[in-house]
Design a protein around this motif. Sequence first.
Motif, PDB file in Angstrom:
ATOM      1  N   VAL A 155       0.861  -1.179   0.000  1.00 11.08           N
ATOM      2  CA  VAL A 155       0.000   0.000   0.000  1.00 11.08           C
ATOM      3  C   VAL A 155       0.895   1.225   0.000  1.00 11.08           C
ATOM      4  O   VAL A 155       1.763   1.374   0.864  1.00 11.08           O
ATOM      5  N   HIS A 156       0.698   2.095  -0.985  1.00  9.32           N
ATOM      6  CA  HIS A 156       1.526   3.296  -1.075  1.00  9.32           C
ATOM      7  C   HIS A 156       1.244   4.183   0.139  1.00  9.32           C
ATOM      8  O   HIS A 156       0.072   4.504   0.422  1.00  9.32           O
ATOM      9  N   PRO A 157       2.260   4.612   0.864  1.00  7.31           N
ATOM     10  CA  PRO A 157       2.030   5.360   2.109  1.00  7.31           C
ATOM     11  C   PRO A 157       1.396   6.723   1.906  1.00  7.31           C
ATOM     12  O   PRO A 157       0.747   7.246   2.826  1.00  7.31           O
ATOM     13  N   ASP A 158       1.549   7.319   0.718  1.00  3.66           N
ATOM     14  CA  ASP A 158       1.002   8.650   0.478  1.00  3.66           C
ATOM     15  C   ASP A 158      -0.370   8.618  -0.181  1.00  3.66           C
ATOM     16  O   ASP A 158      -1.247   9.417   0.158  1.00  3.66           O
ATOM     17  N   THR A 159      -0.572   7.709  -1.132  1.00  5.28           N
ATOM     18  CA  THR A 159      -1.831   7.691  -1.884  1.00  5.28           C
ATOM     19  C   THR A 159      -2.821   6.653  -1.376  1.00  5.28           C
ATOM     20  O   THR A 159      -4.020   6.751  -1.635  1.00  5.28           O
ATOM     21  N   GLY A 160      -2.329   5.633  -0.671  1.00  9.66           N
ATOM     22  CA  GLY A 160      -3.196   4.551  -0.230  1.00  9.66           C
ATOM     23  C   GLY A 160      -3.537   3.561  -1.317  1.00  9.66           C
ATOM     24  O   GLY A 160      -4.267   2.589  -1.077  1.00  9.66           O
ATOM     25  N   SER A 161      -3.037   3.783  -2.536  1.00 13.23           N
ATOM     26  CA  SER A 161      -3.317   2.872  -3.644  1.00 13.23           C
ATOM     27  C   SER A 161      -2.302   1.737  -3.654  1.00 13.23           C
ATOM     28  O   SER A 161      -1.221   1.843  -3.057  1.00 13.23           O
ATOM     29  N   PRO A 162      -2.621   0.623  -4.316  1.00 14.53           N
ATOM     30  CA  PRO A 162      -1.658  -0.485  -4.385  1.00 14.53           C
ATOM     31  C   PRO A 162      -0.389  -0.050  -5.109  1.00 14.53           C
ATOM     32  O   PRO A 162      -0.441   0.726  -6.077  1.00 14.53           O
ATOM     33  N   ASN A 163       0.725  -0.561  -4.662  1.00 13.72           N
ATOM     34  CA  ASN A 163       2.007  -0.292  -5.302  1.00 13.72           C
ATOM     35  C   ASN A 163       2.676  -1.631  -5.561  1.00 13.72           C
ATOM     36  O   ASN A 163       2.956  -2.400  -4.635  1.00 13.72           O
ATOM     37  N   VAL A 164       2.910  -1.921  -6.849  1.00 11.33           N
ATOM     38  CA  VAL A 164       3.456  -3.213  -7.250  1.00 11.33           C
ATOM     39  C   VAL A 164       4.982  -3.118  -7.288  1.00 11.33           C
ATOM     40  O   VAL A 164       5.540  -2.267  -7.994  1.00 11.33           O
ATOM     41  N   VAL A 165       5.625  -3.981  -6.546  1.00 10.53           N
ATOM     42  CA  VAL A 165       7.086  -4.071  -6.556  1.00 10.53           C
ATOM     43  C   VAL A 165       7.445  -5.405  -7.199  1.00 10.53           C
ATOM     44  O   VAL A 165       7.141  -6.473  -6.665  1.00 10.53           O
TER      45      VAL A 165
END
Length: 269
Positions: free
Chosen positions: A250-260
């Motif tokens: 979870v992206h800490p700023d946007t709250g959207s999923p972040n794929v690594v």
Amino acid sequence: MTEANGPVRPVGLAVQDLRYETDGHTLLHGIGLTAGPGETVGVVGPNGSGKTTLLRCVYGTLRATAGRVLLDGADADALTVKERARRVAVVPQDASGTFGLTVREVVAMGRSPHKRFWEQDGPEDARRISDALETVGAGAFTARRFDELSGGERQRVLVARALVQDPGLLALDEPTNHLDIRYQLEVLGLVRALPATSLLVLHDLNLAAAFCDRLYVLAGGRVAASGPPREVLTEDLLAEVYGVRARVEVHPDTGSPNVVYLPVAAGSW
């Protein structure tokens, strides 16, 4: 005189059981998709999954073998070309039919659905064209030939052409193609802020997660998953559809999923 344009009214889109066949091959197998008025909906999936074919059926350069595309409940294939162009604007991956035209002339093409045959641009058209070019950061090369621009510059001009069309639905095929990071964010932020409904084909899953309300994941011409990004972009789905190992945070700023993405072992291809 140019036909008066009222405020942009977002168009609701419904794709019902869409099937597309060509040369004995089925590229789309009964696709269903909706985009409510004002929604930003992303279509993602690996190469060859049917994303561009689906988009072309929506904006009308391909006619589906079966199924329907509805714009505010009206069958899109029953509309005239001009009627459809008043509702749907397209940002393609590349532009044909623009050889020798200036940037301003390419953007002016977006006003055509609102004008009579052979009608010249009026003062309001000229203002809208200039404003759109400035909005996408292309005001400095308005007199240059379109075919002399870089890929990123061309993409910004195509977005400007779509903006002046006053569409209720924007259909964008890889709108961030060739753009550097700054313009990727600016173009998608602009699309997101427009009142129009937007249907975007994107390769970058993190951009899709950050800017889209809902996602449709295509695989083999079928819908493999659909829903809000945080429900759709799971590690299991990425492994199944894309064949990759990834960690979804979870992206800490946007709250959207972040794929690594995790490294692919040498020789695994």
